[in-house]
Each structure stands twice: as C-alpha cells, then as structure tokens.
Design a protein around this motif. Sequence first.
Motif, PDB file in Angstrom:
ATOM      1  N   ALA A 181       0.832  -1.205   0.000  1.00 36.41           N
ATOM      2  CA  ALA A 181       0.000   0.000   0.000  1.00 36.41           C
ATOM      3  C   ALA A 181       0.866   1.254   0.000  1.00 36.41           C
ATOM      4  O   ALA A 181       0.610   2.211  -0.744  1.00 36.41           O
ATOM      5  N   SER A 182       1.904   1.255   0.828  1.00 35.36           N
ATOM      6  CA  SER A 182       2.807   2.399   0.880  1.00 35.36           C
ATOM      7  C   SER A 182       3.551   2.565  -0.439  1.00 35.36           C
ATOM      8  O   SER A 182       3.689   3.682  -0.962  1.00 35.36           O
ATOM      9  N   LEU A 183       4.014   1.463  -1.007  1.00 41.76           N
ATOM     10  CA  LEU A 183       4.742   1.516  -2.274  1.00 41.76           C
ATOM     11  C   LEU A 183       3.856   2.044  -3.395  1.00 41.76           C
ATOM     12  O   LEU A 183       4.282   2.892  -4.195  1.00 41.76           O
ATOM     13  N   MET A 184       2.611   1.577  -3.486  1.00 40.13           N
ATOM     14  CA  MET A 184       1.707   2.052  -4.534  1.00 40.13           C
ATOM     15  C   MET A 184       1.447   3.551  -4.390  1.00 40.13           C
ATOM     16  O   MET A 184       1.377   4.284  -5.384  1.00 40.13           O
ATOM     17  N   SER A 185       1.310   4.014  -3.166  1.00 39.28           N
ATOM     18  CA  SER A 185       1.100   5.440  -2.932  1.00 39.28           C
ATOM     19  C   SER A 185       2.302   6.252  -3.403  1.00 39.28           C
ATOM     20  O   SER A 185       2.159   7.280  -4.081  1.00 39.28           O
ATOM     21  N   MET A 186       3.496   5.788  -3.069  1.00 33.61           N
ATOM     22  CA  MET A 186       4.704   6.508  -3.462  1.00 33.61           C
ATOM     23  C   MET A 186       4.891   6.487  -4.979  1.00 33.61           C
ATOM     24  O   MET A 186       5.285   7.492  -5.584  1.00 33.61           O
ATOM     25  N   LEU A 187       4.598   5.352  -5.598  1.00 33.11           N
ATOM     26  CA  LEU A 187       4.696   5.264  -7.059  1.00 33.11           C
ATOM     27  C   LEU A 187       3.692   6.193  -7.729  1.00 33.11           C
ATOM     28  O   LEU A 187       3.977   6.776  -8.786  1.00 33.11           O
ATOM     29  N   ASP A 188       2.532   6.347  -7.129  1.00 34.99           N
ATOM     30  CA  ASP A 188       1.529   7.270  -7.662  1.00 34.99           C
ATOM     31  C   ASP A 188       2.094   8.691  -7.712  1.00 34.99           C
ATOM     32  O   ASP A 188       2.027   9.366  -8.746  1.00 34.99           O
ATOM     33  N   PHE A 189       2.675   9.157  -6.607  1.00 34.04           N
ATOM     34  CA  PHE A 189       3.231  10.512  -6.584  1.00 34.04           C
ATOM     35  C   PHE A 189       4.417  10.654  -7.542  1.00 34.04           C
ATOM     36  O   PHE A 189       4.659  11.722  -8.093  1.00 34.04           O
ATOM     37  N   PHE A 190       5.158   9.574  -7.745  1.00 33.25           N
ATOM     38  CA  PHE A 190       6.360   9.603  -8.583  1.00 33.25           C
ATOM     39  C   PHE A 190       6.027   9.524 -10.069  1.00 33.25           C
ATOM     40  O   PHE A 190       6.819   9.930 -10.918  1.00 33.25           O
ATOM     41  N   ARG A 201       7.685  -1.133 -12.023  1.00 25.17           N
ATOM     42  CA  ARG A 201       7.390  -1.559 -10.648  1.00 25.17           C
ATOM     43  C   ARG A 201       5.899  -1.787 -10.449  1.00 25.17           C
ATOM     44  O   ARG A 201       5.492  -2.681  -9.705  1.00 25.17           O
ATOM     45  N   LEU A 202       5.077  -0.980 -11.099  1.00 29.44           N
ATOM     46  CA  LEU A 202       3.640  -1.224 -11.021  1.00 29.44           C
ATOM     47  C   LEU A 202       3.309  -2.603 -11.577  1.00 29.44           C
ATOM     48  O   LEU A 202       2.546  -3.365 -10.971  1.00 29.44           O
ATOM     49  N   ARG A 203       3.877  -2.916 -12.735  1.00 30.39           N
ATOM     50  CA  ARG A 203       3.597  -4.207 -13.365  1.00 30.39           C
ATOM     51  C   ARG A 203       4.137  -5.362 -12.511  1.00 30.39           C
ATOM     52  O   ARG A 203       3.529  -6.436 -12.449  1.00 30.39           O
ATOM     53  N   MET A 204       5.246  -5.136 -11.850  1.00 32.06           N
ATOM     54  CA  MET A 204       5.852  -6.184 -11.025  1.00 32.06           C
ATOM     55  C   MET A 204       4.908  -6.626  -9.901  1.00 32.06           C
ATOM     56  O   MET A 204       4.838  -7.807  -9.550  1.00 32.06           O
ATOM     57  N   HIS A 205       4.165  -5.661  -9.343  1.00 32.83           N
ATOM     58  CA  HIS A 205       3.344  -5.957  -8.168  1.00 32.83           C
ATOM     59  C   HIS A 205       1.844  -5.973  -8.456  1.00 32.83           C
ATOM     60  O   HIS A 205       1.051  -6.238  -7.550  1.00 32.83           O
ATOM     61  N   GLN A 206       1.457  -5.704  -9.690  1.00 32.07           N
ATOM     62  CA  GLN A 206       0.042  -5.485  -9.981  1.00 32.07           C
ATOM     63  C   GLN A 206      -0.843  -6.667  -9.597  1.00 32.07           C
ATOM     64  O   GLN A 206      -1.880  -6.487  -8.941  1.00 32.07           O
ATOM     65  N   GLN A 207      -0.476  -7.861  -9.986  1.00 28.76           N
ATOM     66  CA  GLN A 207      -1.331  -9.014  -9.698  1.00 28.76           C
ATOM     67  C   GLN A 207      -1.434  -9.278  -8.195  1.00 28.76           C
ATOM     68  O   GLN A 207      -2.497  -9.659  -7.694  1.00 28.76           O
ATOM     69  N   GLU A 208      -0.347  -9.057  -7.484  1.00 29.18           N
ATOM     70  CA  GLU A 208      -0.387  -9.248  -6.034  1.00 29.18           C
ATOM     71  C   GLU A 208      -1.286  -8.209  -5.374  1.00 29.18           C
ATOM     72  O   GLU A 208      -2.035  -8.525  -4.442  1.00 29.18           O
ATOM     73  N   VAL A 209      -1.229  -6.976  -5.866  1.00 33.58           N
ATOM     74  CA  VAL A 209      -2.089  -5.922  -5.318  1.00 33.58           C
ATOM     75  C   VAL A 209      -3.554  -6.234  -5.599  1.00 33.58           C
ATOM     76  O   VAL A 209      -4.418  -6.088  -4.724  1.00 33.58           O
ATOM     77  N   ILE A 210      -3.854  -6.676  -6.804  1.00 31.34           N
ATOM     78  CA  ILE A 210      -5.234  -7.046  -7.138  1.00 31.34           C
ATOM     79  C   ILE A 210      -5.715  -8.175  -6.228  1.00 31.34           C
ATOM     80  O   ILE A 210      -6.855  -8.169  -5.743  1.00 31.34           O
ATOM     81  N   ALA A 211      -4.832  -9.136  -5.967  1.00 30.58           N
ATOM     82  CA  ALA A 211      -5.205 -10.300  -5.153  1.00 30.58           C
ATOM     83  C   ALA A 211      -5.529  -9.922  -3.710  1.00 30.58           C
ATOM     84  O   ALA A 211      -6.222 -10.670  -3.013  1.00 30.58           O
ATOM     85  N   LEU A 212      -5.061  -8.768  -3.255  1.00 29.85           N
ATOM     86  CA  LEU A 212      -5.374  -8.331  -1.894  1.00 29.85           C
ATOM     87  C   LEU A 212      -6.866  -8.052  -1.709  1.00 29.85           C
ATOM     88  O   LEU A 212      -7.382  -8.114  -0.594  1.00 29.85           O
ATOM     89  N   GLN A 213      -7.539  -7.690  -2.808  1.00 30.80           N
ATOM     90  CA  GLN A 213      -8.954  -7.302  -2.759  1.00 30.80           C
ATOM     91  C   GLN A 213      -9.173  -6.212  -1.707  1.00 30.80           C
ATOM     92  O   GLN A 213     -10.073  -6.280  -0.871  1.00 30.80           O
ATOM     93  N   ASP A 214      -8.330  -5.199  -1.789  1.00 32.01           N
ATOM     94  CA  ASP A 214      -8.303  -4.094  -0.825  1.00 32.01           C
ATOM     95  C   ASP A 214      -8.355  -2.795  -1.626  1.00 32.01           C
ATOM     96  O   ASP A 214      -7.531  -2.580  -2.519  1.00 32.01           O
ATOM     97  N   CYS A 215      -9.298  -1.930  -1.303  1.00 31.64           N
ATOM     98  CA  CYS A 215      -9.513  -0.739  -2.120  1.00 31.64           C
ATOM     99  C   CYS A 215      -8.282   0.159  -2.194  1.00 31.64           C
ATOM    100  O   CYS A 215      -7.860   0.539  -3.284  1.00 31.64           O
ATOM    101  N   TYR A 216      -7.701   0.511  -1.051  1.00 34.73           N
ATOM    102  CA  TYR A 216      -6.668   1.553  -1.046  1.00 34.73           C
ATOM    103  C   TYR A 216      -5.468   1.238  -1.939  1.00 34.73           C
ATOM    104  O   TYR A 216      -5.127   2.040  -2.822  1.00 34.73           O
TER     105      TYR A 216
END
Length: 290
Positions: A181-190, A201-216
């Motif tokens: 969550a922190s990494l996605m936020s920082m990548l957003d600002f960057f 880096r977004l692509r590296m973690h995208q599927q794992e982030v989707i799998a969290l089923q967490d909005c933020y």
Amino acid sequence: MVLDDADDLAPLMGGKKKVPAQEVREPLVVRYYEEGLARFEHFWATGQGRFKDGDLHVYSMLCNNLAIKYRFMDRYDEAADLHHKGLGSSPFAEHHNGLLWCAVGKDDDAQTVVEAERLWHFAQEHGYSRHEPTRYFSTVALSLYKLNRDDEISIWMERLDQWFHDLDEDEQRDVRRNYLASLMSMLDFFSSTRPELVLPRLRMHQQEVIALQDCYPLRRLACALEAYPELLEESVALHKQANSYLDKDDDEDERRMSQSGIERAERKLAERDAQSGAAASGRKPWWKFW
C-alpha cells in the motif's frame, strides 16, 4: 498514568461500567501530565522535591505523553516544544516521530521531510522497535511532490525496500499488505514526473495488489496508471474494481477518494479521446474527399 487507560482504571473503580468516558478523563490526564512536568522543572530549578523528580528519562517520557495529548488538541507548537525538551533530556525515537506528526499537522511540507529524515536516521542508528515506515513514507512522498522535489521520492522507495528486506519472513508476511500500500502510494506521486521508472514496478506488483482485494492499494495503483494516456482504459477499470472492494473498515474519506478517482480517470479518458478525434479530423478537413 492510570487515568489514561480504561483497563487500568476498571479494577480500581469496581468494573468497566464505572469508568468515566474518555472525554471526561482526558482533561484530567492533561492536567496531571502538566502538573507532573511542573514538578520536574521545579526540582531542577530549586533542588526542592523528591529525588525521583530528577529522573531525566521519566521526564522525557512525560514530555512525550503530554505532547501526544497536545497534538490531538491541534496544539502543535506546544507539542513540538515538549518533544525538543524530551530530546534534550533523554532522547528516544518517539520524540522524532512526534515532531514529524507536528509538522504534518501544521501542513509544513518542508519540515515534514526534515523530521522524517531525522526519524529514519535515528531509527537506523539507535533502533526503534515500533518503527513503521509504512505509516509515514507515503506522507513524505506527498510532501516531496508538493515541494516539486519528486526525484527524492526514489530515495524513500529505496529505504522502504531496505526496511522490508531487513525483516524476517514472519514479519514480512505480517506487513506485506502495508508495504504494498505504501509503495503504490509513493509510485503514484512519482509517476507524474518519472513514468518510465514507475511502470515496471507497477507491473511487477500489480497481480499481487489485485489479489489483496483491498480498495486503497489498488486505487493508488490505478491512480498511478493515469500518468499513461495509453493506459487510461485500464486505469478506469482498476479504479472501479478497487471501488468494489470497499468494506466497513473503509472510512468516508476512502469512499470519497475512490469515487473521485473513477470520475477523474473517466474524465481524462474522455479528454484523450476528444483530442484524438480532433487531431484525426484536422488531418482530413471536411471538404477534402481524397
């Protein structure tokens, strides 16, 4: 301070039902903290009092506890003064943490970055068992973004990775969601200034982030994708998917930002398509048939 903890008070008052509400206890807690502070400082000024009134570490802890109360009362300057007193008597990391949140409370972006630097280095050099970079790194990234110092966000992402790497496997599992969550936020600002560094880096973690089923975290990934005109359809879809994960633990701010994220991404997509249509029509005026 027993007054500060309902569980500590309950046995002394005959059960939890007899413990006064927090809003009743809070002014008393602040008052006794202030009186305790005055006793310490009176002892040092006059030499009068009990020998325990000269305990520097207890004084520093008292400064920290009262500063926390002041921060919740939006008395940020007074809280910062107390944290500096504590650092001058018996320094520990909680004071640096408190100074960071004083700066955040005052919307002082430059000072937020300064205090975050001090907290990070103090924790690295002296240890801080309750150090949670995921609680403040995205705030630092926001401050850097607002200060037009976006390139420095990469330093903090390296620190986030370093902190996570240094944890043992059990700790990594426990904080993995917060790390992402922190990494996605920082990548957003960057992403607005260094999109070429962010997308891998977004692509590296995208599927794992989707799998969290967490909005933020998914919402922040979708926000980052808004920096790429060719990926706006995907951004809209991920914003909507993130919105579907909202649950009872998400507050009104998260619900509002999720909806505004969908609307913003859809607006960007419509603007992109409108510009593309205008450019296409410009290449072939209406009066040309060839």
